[in-house]
Scaffold this motif. Sequence first.
Motif, mmCIF file in Angstrom:
data_model
loop_
_atom_site.group_PDB
_atom_site.id
_atom_site.type_symbol
_atom_site.label_atom_id
_atom_site.label_comp_id
_atom_site.label_asym_id
_atom_site.label_seq_id
_atom_site.Cartn_x
_atom_site.Cartn_y
_atom_site.Cartn_z
ATOM 1 N N ALA A 66 74.729 41.588 70.490
ATOM 2 C CA ALA A 66 73.926 42.698 70.981
ATOM 3 C C ALA A 66 74.269 43.173 72.469
ATOM 4 C CB ALA A 66 72.439 42.551 70.536
ATOM 5 N N LEU A 67 74.652 41.856 73.404
ATOM 6 C CA LEU A 67 74.626 42.122 74.674
ATOM 7 C C LEU A 67 75.786 43.144 74.978
ATOM 8 C CD1 LEU A 67 74.335 38.490 75.863
ATOM 9 C CD2 LEU A 67 72.481 39.950 75.596
ATOM 10 N N ALA A 68 76.787 43.038 74.169
ATOM 11 C CA ALA A 68 78.059 43.864 74.557
ATOM 12 C C ALA A 68 77.785 45.521 74.553
ATOM 13 C CB ALA A 68 79.118 43.383 73.472
ATOM 14 N N ASP A 69 76.603 45.658 74.068
ATOM 15 C CA ASP A 69 76.299 47.095 73.731
ATOM 16 C C ASP A 69 75.640 47.817 74.994
ATOM 17 O OD1 ASP A 69 77.097 47.130 71.168
ATOM 18 O OD2 ASP A 69 74.761 46.488 70.431
ATOM 19 N N ARG A 101 85.952 36.871 74.324
ATOM 20 C CA ARG A 101 86.374 38.002 74.342
ATOM 21 C C ARG A 101 86.369 39.018 75.515
ATOM 22 N NH1 ARG A 101 82.787 38.473 70.127
ATOM 23 N NH2 ARG A 101 81.784 40.092 70.986
ATOM 24 N N GLY A 102 85.759 38.328 76.581
ATOM 25 C CA GLY A 102 85.342 38.907 77.823
ATOM 26 C C GLY A 102 84.543 40.198 77.607
ATOM 27 N N ALA A 103 83.802 40.180 76.670
ATOM 28 C CA ALA A 103 82.812 41.523 76.383
ATOM 29 C C ALA A 103 81.756 41.795 77.591
ATOM 30 C CB ALA A 103 81.989 41.054 75.000
ATOM 31 N N LEU A 104 81.620 40.785 78.406
ATOM 32 C CA LEU A 104 80.440 41.099 79.418
ATOM 33 C C LEU A 104 81.206 41.469 80.900
ATOM 34 C CD1 LEU A 104 77.445 39.027 78.416
ATOM 35 C CD2 LEU A 104 78.095 41.201 77.563
ATOM 36 N N VAL A 105 82.531 41.203 80.941
ATOM 37 C CA VAL A 105 83.347 41.424 82.093
ATOM 38 C C VAL A 105 82.946 42.831 82.815
ATOM 39 C CG1 VAL A 105 85.641 41.565 83.210
ATOM 40 C CG2 VAL A 105 85.045 39.630 81.828
ATOM 41 N N GLY A 106 82.461 42.789 84.010
ATOM 42 C CA GLY A 106 82.446 44.046 84.599
ATOM 43 C C GLY A 106 80.976 44.610 84.519
ATOM 44 N N LYS A 107 80.197 44.178 83.531
ATOM 45 C CA LYS A 107 79.057 44.683 83.522
ATOM 46 C C LYS A 107 77.911 44.431 84.647
ATOM 47 C CE LYS A 107 79.332 44.952 78.577
ATOM 48 N NZ LYS A 107 79.234 46.448 77.903
ATOM 49 N N LEU A 133 75.706 34.368 83.950
ATOM 50 C CA LEU A 133 76.109 35.875 83.970
ATOM 51 C C LEU A 133 77.376 35.876 84.918
ATOM 52 C CD1 LEU A 133 72.887 37.809 84.944
ATOM 53 C CD2 LEU A 133 73.852 37.006 82.771
ATOM 54 N N LEU A 134 77.678 35.165 85.856
ATOM 55 C CA LEU A 134 78.727 34.999 86.586
ATOM 56 C C LEU A 134 80.034 34.358 85.753
ATOM 57 C CD1 LEU A 134 77.280 33.802 90.022
ATOM 58 C CD2 LEU A 134 78.662 36.027 89.556
#
Length: 199
Positions: A66-69, A101-107, A133-134
Motif C-alpha cells: 500500500a505504501l507505493a500508492d 523494486r525501488g517503489a518508494l524512490v523519490g517519494k 525511509l532513506l
Amino acid sequence: MTKVLVLYYSSYGHIEQMADAVAAGARAGGAEVDIRRVAETAPAEVVTAAHFKTDTAHPEIEGPDALADYDAIIVGAPTRYGRMPSQMAAFWDTTGGLWMRGALVGKIGGAFTSTASQHGGQETTLFSILTNLLHHGMVIVGLDYGFKGQMGVTEVLGGTPYGASTIADGDGSRQPHQTELEGARYQGKRIAEMAAKLK
C-alpha cells in the motif's frame, strides 16, 4: 491531487493525536490524506496489563504494498530505548519487496515521535525511522526552523529539526501540548507541499 499517508503506532494515544495533527497539516497543504496504523504485535496479556489504548478511529494498513500508492509517507512512533518500537520495525521489515523494486524512490518521507522525558531519545528514535525511509530512497522533510515554536527554553516542549515530537511524562499523563500539535501540523503541511512540487 497529492496523496499522503500518515502511518503510525501508538501505545497510549499520544502518537495517535500527533498523527491527526500531521494529517490536518497535510490536508491544509492540499493533499488527500489517509491515516493508518501498523499492527499490534505485543501479546494480548501485555496490552491489557500495560493498559494500552486499543480503541482507535484509524484502520490498520493493508500491507506494505500500500505504501507505493502514496506520494509522501509520514511515519510516527513512540520511542523504545531510543529507537522505534518493535511494532513499527516489524512492519518495515516486511518492505523488502518494495525496496527491491525501488517503489518508494523519490517519494517524500518524514517522521514524528514521543518520549516519556525531555531527553528520552526523541532524535535517535526519529533517526531510526528516517534510516528506513532513506534506504528506500525517499527524500526527507523534517520540522524546519520556519516553525518558531521549537525555539526557546521557557517551557519543556518537544520538537526537533528531524521531526515533530511530544513529551508524555513517565506515567503518560501529559498530553501533546498545543505547540507540539502546531509543529506536527506545520510538518504535515510542508511535506504535502513538497510532495506536490516533486510530483
